[in-house]
Write a protein that holds these residues in place. Sequence first.
Motif, mmCIF file in Angstrom:
data_model
loop_
_atom_site.group_PDB
_atom_site.id
_atom_site.type_symbol
_atom_site.label_atom_id
_atom_site.label_comp_id
_atom_site.label_asym_id
_atom_site.label_seq_id
_atom_site.Cartn_x
_atom_site.Cartn_y
_atom_site.Cartn_z
ATOM 1 N N ALA A 1 0.839 -1.204 0.000
ATOM 2 C CA ALA A 1 0.000 0.000 0.000
ATOM 3 C C ALA A 1 0.873 1.253 0.000
ATOM 4 N N HIS A 2 1.941 1.232 0.777
ATOM 5 C CA HIS A 2 2.858 2.372 0.813
ATOM 6 C C HIS A 2 3.498 2.595 -0.558
ATOM 7 N N THR B 1 2.395 1.585 -3.472
ATOM 8 C CA THR B 1 1.365 1.981 -4.437
ATOM 9 C C THR B 1 1.103 3.483 -4.334
ATOM 10 N N ARG B 2 0.993 3.967 -3.103
ATOM 11 C CA ARG B 2 0.790 5.423 -2.902
ATOM 12 C C ARG B 2 1.999 6.217 -3.387
ATOM 13 N N SER B 3 3.193 5.717 -3.111
ATOM 14 C CA SER B 3 4.421 6.437 -3.456
ATOM 15 C C SER B 3 4.661 6.511 -4.958
ATOM 16 N N THR B 4 4.237 5.475 -5.677
ATOM 17 C CA THR B 4 4.568 5.385 -7.097
ATOM 18 C C THR B 4 3.413 5.714 -8.027
ATOM 19 N N GLY B 5 2.190 5.573 -7.539
ATOM 20 C CA GLY B 5 1.030 5.775 -8.401
ATOM 21 C C GLY B 5 0.744 4.584 -9.303
ATOM 22 N N SER C 1 -0.574 0.719 -10.142
ATOM 23 C CA SER C 1 -1.579 -0.211 -9.634
ATOM 24 C C SER C 1 -0.858 -1.407 -9.020
#
Length: 139
Positions: A87-88, A90-94, A96
């Motif tokens: 989740a971290h 995914t948020r950091s990289t954008g 999926s």
Amino acid sequence: MGLLDSVIGALGQGGQGGGGQAALLQAVIGMLAGQGGAPGGGGLADLVTRFQQGGLGDVMSSWVGTGQNMPVSADQLGGVLGDDVLAHLTRSTGLSGGDLLGQLAQVLPQVVNHVTPDGQLPQAGGLDVGAVLGQLLGR
């Protein structure tokens, strides 16, 4: 040209394009250095422990060691890293979840190999994100 070369190229162009690959490389290096608020916060040592506990200690050892890197699948990575780290990232990289794991399975072994050139883990706090990015960009 490999995926890591593509990511490095994207970073050299100001991080533009690359479908989040430049952000992925930055997030991976930050995670290995224990920076960026990544869950676990223990950096590369925490990642090694996660791999050992997940039954993939031999895979991680091949990345840290000086021999051939063993491959890891996206599914294996997902199981070892856990939902909090994914989740971290995914948020950091954008990226999926599926794209993240697929690219991470390609990039992570190469980056771990790069930051452990002598087959040894860096000292705690000894991984300088800026220096690693500089070395990768200087290729």
